[in-house]
Design a protein around this motif. Structure first.
Motif, PDB file in Angstrom:
ATOM      1  N   LEU A   1       0.855  -1.179   0.000  1.00 37.29           N
ATOM      2  CA  LEU A   1       0.000   0.000   0.000  1.00 37.29           C
ATOM      3  C   LEU A   1       0.892   1.230   0.000  1.00 37.29           C
ATOM      4  O   LEU A   1       1.802   1.348   0.832  1.00 37.29           O
ATOM      5  CB  LEU A   1      -0.893  -0.010   1.247  1.00 37.29           C
ATOM      6  N   TYR A   2       0.650   2.144  -0.942  1.00 38.69           N
ATOM      7  CA  TYR A   2       1.466   3.352  -1.069  1.00 38.69           C
ATOM      8  C   TYR A   2       0.620   4.588  -0.823  1.00 38.69           C
ATOM      9  O   TYR A   2      -0.541   4.673  -1.254  1.00 38.69           O
ATOM     10  CB  TYR A   2       2.087   3.444  -2.460  1.00 38.69           C
ATOM     11  N   LEU A   3       1.221   5.566  -0.155  1.00 36.02           N
ATOM     12  CA  LEU A   3       0.658   6.909  -0.017  1.00 36.02           C
ATOM     13  C   LEU A   3       1.473   7.801  -0.942  1.00 36.02           C
ATOM     14  O   LEU A   3       2.620   8.154  -0.632  1.00 36.02           O
ATOM     15  CB  LEU A   3       0.752   7.372   1.433  1.00 36.02           C
ATOM     16  N   GLY A   4       0.898   8.130  -2.113  1.00 31.61           N
ATOM     17  CA  GLY A   4       1.688   8.824  -3.123  1.00 31.61           C
ATOM     18  C   GLY A   4       2.852   7.948  -3.550  1.00 31.61           C
ATOM     19  O   GLY A   4       2.686   6.759  -3.809  1.00 31.61           O
ATOM     20  N   PRO A   5       4.086   8.484  -3.584  1.00 30.58           N
ATOM     21  CA  PRO A   5       5.235   7.702  -4.007  1.00 30.58           C
ATOM     22  C   PRO A   5       5.857   6.871  -2.885  1.00 30.58           C
ATOM     23  O   PRO A   5       6.809   6.131  -3.127  1.00 30.58           O
ATOM     24  CB  PRO A   5       6.225   8.783  -4.476  1.00 30.58           C
ATOM     25  N   ASN A   6       5.328   6.991  -1.666  1.00 37.85           N
ATOM     26  CA  ASN A   6       5.964   6.387  -0.496  1.00 37.85           C
ATOM     27  C   ASN A   6       5.239   5.127  -0.025  1.00 37.85           C
ATOM     28  O   ASN A   6       4.007   5.101   0.069  1.00 37.85           O
ATOM     29  CB  ASN A   6       6.016   7.390   0.656  1.00 37.85           C
ATOM     30  N   LEU A   7       6.020   4.092   0.284  1.00 41.36           N
ATOM     31  CA  LEU A   7       5.462   2.868   0.843  1.00 41.36           C
ATOM     32  C   LEU A   7       4.847   3.159   2.199  1.00 41.36           C
ATOM     33  O   LEU A   7       5.503   3.693   3.090  1.00 41.36           O
ATOM     34  CB  LEU A   7       6.552   1.803   0.978  1.00 41.36           C
ATOM     35  N   TRP A   8       3.572   2.834   2.337  1.00 41.80           N
ATOM     36  CA  TRP A   8       2.858   3.016   3.598  1.00 41.80           C
ATOM     37  C   TRP A   8       2.891   1.731   4.420  1.00 41.80           C
ATOM     38  O   TRP A   8       3.264   1.741   5.585  1.00 41.80           O
ATOM     39  CB  TRP A   8       1.427   3.440   3.282  1.00 41.80           C
ATOM     40  N   ALA A   9       2.505   0.604   3.816  1.00 43.78           N
ATOM     41  CA  ALA A   9       2.430  -0.653   4.561  1.00 43.78           C
ATOM     42  C   ALA A   9       2.412  -1.818   3.587  1.00 43.78           C
ATOM     43  O   ALA A   9       2.051  -1.676   2.416  1.00 43.78           O
ATOM     44  CB  ALA A   9       1.174  -0.689   5.426  1.00 43.78           C
TER      45      ALA A   9
ATOM     46  N   ASN B   1      -8.705 -12.440   9.026  1.00 41.53           N
ATOM     47  CA  ASN B   1      -9.962 -11.729   9.258  1.00 41.53           C
ATOM     48  C   ASN B   1      -9.902 -10.281   8.804  1.00 41.53           C
ATOM     49  O   ASN B   1     -10.726  -9.458   9.198  1.00 41.53           O
ATOM     50  CB  ASN B   1     -10.349 -11.794  10.737  1.00 41.53           C
ATOM     51  N   GLY B   2      -8.917  -9.974   7.975  1.00 38.27           N
ATOM     52  CA  GLY B   2      -8.790  -8.626   7.447  1.00 38.27           C
ATOM     53  C   GLY B   2      -7.939  -7.728   8.318  1.00 38.27           C
ATOM     54  O   GLY B   2      -7.520  -8.096   9.418  1.00 38.27           O
ATOM     55  N   THR B   3      -7.689  -6.531   7.821  1.00 40.32           N
ATOM     56  CA  THR B   3      -6.878  -5.579   8.561  1.00 40.32           C
ATOM     57  C   THR B   3      -7.252  -4.171   8.155  1.00 40.32           C
ATOM     58  O   THR B   3      -7.966  -3.958   7.174  1.00 40.32           O
ATOM     59  CB  THR B   3      -5.373  -5.820   8.310  1.00 40.32           C
ATOM     60  N   ARG B   4      -6.757  -3.200   8.937  1.00 39.77           N
ATOM     61  CA  ARG B   4      -7.015  -1.793   8.663  1.00 39.77           C
ATOM     62  C   ARG B   4      -5.725  -1.025   8.883  1.00 39.77           C
ATOM     63  O   ARG B   4      -4.918  -1.382   9.735  1.00 39.77           O
ATOM     64  CB  ARG B   4      -8.095  -1.268   9.615  1.00 39.77           C
ATOM     65  N   ARG B   5      -5.512   0.046   8.113  1.00 40.77           N
ATOM     66  CA  ARG B   5      -4.354   0.905   8.274  1.00 40.77           C
ATOM     67  C   ARG B   5      -4.808   2.352   8.347  1.00 40.77           C
ATOM     68  O   ARG B   5      -5.577   2.812   7.515  1.00 40.77           O
ATOM     69  CB  ARG B   5      -3.367   0.738   7.106  1.00 40.77           C
ATOM     70  N   ASP B   6      -4.335   3.078   9.388  1.00 39.02           N
ATOM     71  CA  ASP B   6      -4.649   4.488   9.583  1.00 39.02           C
ATOM     72  C   ASP B   6      -3.361   5.294   9.554  1.00 39.02           C
ATOM     73  O   ASP B   6      -2.333   4.852  10.080  1.00 39.02           O
ATOM     74  CB  ASP B   6      -5.314   4.727  10.945  1.00 39.02           C
ATOM     75  N   ILE B   7      -3.422   6.471   8.952  1.00 38.31           N
ATOM     76  CA  ILE B   7      -2.259   7.347   8.942  1.00 38.31           C
ATOM     77  C   ILE B   7      -2.726   8.794   8.948  1.00 38.31           C
ATOM     78  O   ILE B   7      -3.787   9.124   8.418  1.00 38.31           O
ATOM     79  CB  ILE B   7      -1.373   7.072   7.705  1.00 38.31           C
ATOM     80  N   LEU B   8      -1.958   9.656   9.616  1.00 34.10           N
ATOM     81  CA  LEU B   8      -2.195  11.097   9.579  1.00 34.10           C
ATOM     82  C   LEU B   8      -1.221  11.700   8.577  1.00 34.10           C
ATOM     83  O   LEU B   8      -0.020  11.451   8.638  1.00 34.10           O
ATOM     84  CB  LEU B   8      -1.975  11.713  10.963  1.00 34.10           C
ATOM     85  N   HIS B   9      -1.759  12.523   7.676  1.00 36.19           N
ATOM     86  CA  HIS B   9      -0.937  13.003   6.569  1.00 36.19           C
ATOM     87  C   HIS B   9      -1.376  14.407   6.169  1.00 36.19           C
ATOM     88  O   HIS B   9      -2.572  14.722   6.185  1.00 36.19           O
ATOM     89  CB  HIS B   9      -1.084  12.053   5.375  1.00 36.19           C
ATOM     90  N   ILE B  10      -0.404  15.247   5.814  1.00 35.55           N
ATOM     91  CA  ILE B  10      -0.682  16.590   5.314  1.00 35.55           C
ATOM     92  C   ILE B  10      -0.291  16.636   3.840  1.00 35.55           C
ATOM     93  O   ILE B  10       0.904  16.598   3.506  1.00 35.55           O
ATOM     94  CB  ILE B  10       0.093  17.663   6.104  1.00 35.55           C
ATOM     95  N   PRO B  11      -1.250  16.705   2.922  1.00 35.79           N
ATOM     96  CA  PRO B  11      -0.928  16.742   1.493  1.00 35.79           C
ATOM     97  C   PRO B  11      -0.145  18.001   1.121  1.00 35.79           C
ATOM     98  O   PRO B  11      -0.379  19.083   1.661  1.00 35.79           O
ATOM     99  CB  PRO B  11      -2.301  16.744   0.813  1.00 35.79           C
TER     100      PRO B  11
ATOM    101  N   LEU C   1      -2.398   0.760  -4.669  1.00 40.39           N
ATOM    102  CA  LEU C   1      -2.192  -0.644  -4.340  1.00 40.39           C
ATOM    103  C   LEU C   1      -1.229  -1.219  -5.359  1.00 40.39           C
ATOM    104  O   LEU C   1      -1.457  -1.105  -6.572  1.00 40.39           O
ATOM    105  CB  LEU C   1      -3.526  -1.392  -4.348  1.00 40.39           C
ATOM    106  N   VAL C   2      -0.164  -1.828  -4.861  1.00 38.74           N
ATOM    107  CA  VAL C   2       0.936  -2.246  -5.729  1.00 38.74           C
ATOM    108  C   VAL C   2       1.171  -3.748  -5.571  1.00 38.74           C
ATOM    109  O   VAL C   2       1.364  -4.247  -4.460  1.00 38.74           O
ATOM    110  CB  VAL C   2       2.214  -1.461  -5.399  1.00 38.74           C
ATOM    111  N   LYS C   3       1.165  -4.433  -6.680  1.00 35.03           N
ATOM    112  CA  LYS C   3       1.407  -5.872  -6.690  1.00 35.03           C
ATOM    113  C   LYS C   3       2.873  -6.143  -6.376  1.00 35.03           C
ATOM    114  O   LYS C   3       3.762  -5.598  -7.023  1.00 35.03           O
ATOM    115  CB  LYS C   3       1.036  -6.438  -8.060  1.00 35.03           C
ATOM    116  N   SER C   4       3.122  -6.980  -5.379  1.00 38.66           N
ATOM    117  CA  SER C   4       4.500  -7.249  -4.965  1.00 38.66           C
ATOM    118  C   SER C   4       4.891  -8.710  -5.167  1.00 38.66           C
ATOM    119  O   SER C   4       6.025  -9.101  -4.888  1.00 38.66           O
ATOM    120  CB  SER C   4       4.688  -6.883  -3.490  1.00 38.66           C
TER     121      SER C   4
END
Length: 226
Positions: free
Chosen positions: A126-134, A143-153, A162-165
Motif C-alpha cells: 500500500l502506497y501513499l503517493g510515491p511512499n510505501l505506507w504498509a 480476518n482482514g486488517t485496517r491501516r490508519d495514517i495522519l498526513h498533510i498533502p 495498491l501495488v502488486k508485490s
C-alpha cells in the motif's frame, strides 16, 4: 519507510484532540468509499452502526473490478460485503481531491473474504503517493486488517495506490479520509501511522463516529513515518 514512535506527550494530546475531529465537522470534507460497490446499488448510503455516509468508489479510480465477499466474519459492517480487486497492472491508484496543507486521517481496510472462491489470500503493498505506507498480508491476517495514517498533502491531489508485490492480486474494501485540525498530532516531518488504539472504558466494542465525540477516555498512539 523507517518509523520512529512519537513520545508520550503526543499520546496524551491525542486523547483530547481527536474528539474534535468529527463533532465540529459533521462529515463536511469526509471521503468515505465503499470500494467495489456499483453506483446503481444505493450509493450513497448511511452505515447504520456509525452514521457515516458511504459512496461507491467508481468516480475515484479508473481500474480494477468489483467483487463480493463469500465469507465475512460475524459483526462486520455492510461496506465489507464488496471490494475492489486489481488483476491487471502492477500499480493501481485512487485519485482524491484534498486541501493542500490540511491534516487528514486516512483509513484503509482490507478483507479478502474468499471473494474469488480460490482461497488464495493476497500479500501486496500500500502506497501513499510515491511512499510505501504498509505491506498488507491477508495470508496472516485472515480476518482482514485496517491501516490508519495522519498526513498533510503537499498539493490539492492525493494518490492512494495498491501495488502488486508478488503473484497475488491486491484488493481494498474501504477508503476513508477525515479532515482534522492542524493543531493536533504535531510532527516535525513525515506522516504519522497509527500503531495502537486503546479504549479506557468497559464498552466492549469499538466506538466510531458519531458516538466517538462522547468518549473522553481513549488513547491513540501514532508513530512517525519518514
Amino acid at each position: 519507510m523507517e518509523r520512529s514512535c512519537v513520545g508520550i506527550l503526543l499520546v496524551l494530546i491525542a486523547a483530547l484532540a481527536s474528539i474534535h475531529i468529527v463533532h465540529a465537522q459533521d462529515q463536511e470534507g469526509f471521503i468515505s468509499l465503499d470500494c467495489g460497490l456499483p453506483t446503481y446499488e444505493l450509493s450513497p448510503y448511511i452505515e447504520i452502526s456509525s452514521g457515516v455516509s458511504f459512496s461507491s468508489d467508481e468516480k475515484f479510480i479508473q481500474s480494477g473490478n468489483s467483487g463480493r465477499t463469500l465469507e465475512m466474519p460475524k459483526g462486520y459492517s455492510k461496506q465489507y460485503k464488496t471490494l475492489r480487486y486489481f488483476p491487471n497492472g502492477t500499480r493501481n491508484c485512487y485519485n482524491l481531491s484534498v486541501d493542500k496543507g490540511r491534516k487528514y486521517l486516512i483509513r484503509t481496510s482490507f478483507l479478502y473474504g474468499n471473494y474469488d472462491g480460490l482461497d488464495i489470500k493476497p500479500i501486496f503493498d500500500l502506497y501513499l503517493g510515491p511512499n510505501l505506507w504498509a505491506t498488507i498480508d491477508l495470508e496472516t491476517l485472515v480476518n482482514g486488517t485496517r491501516r490508519d495514517i495522519l498526513h498533510i498533502p503537499t498539493s490539492n491531489s492525493l494518490q492512494i495506490c495498491l501495488v502488486k508485490s508478488g503473484t497475488t492480486t491486491p484488493l481494498i474494501s474501504t477508503l476513508e479520509l477525515r479532515p482534522m485540525g492542524n493543531g493536533s498530532y504535531i510532527t516535525e516531518s513525515g506522516s504519522l501511522e497509527l500503531q495502537h488504539w486503546y479504549y479506557l472504558n468497559n464498552t466492549g466494542s469499538r466506538i466510531r463516529y458519531a458516538n466517538f465525540v462522547f468518549m473522553l477516555c481513549h488513547v491513540l498512539f501514532f508513530c512517525a513515518s519518514v
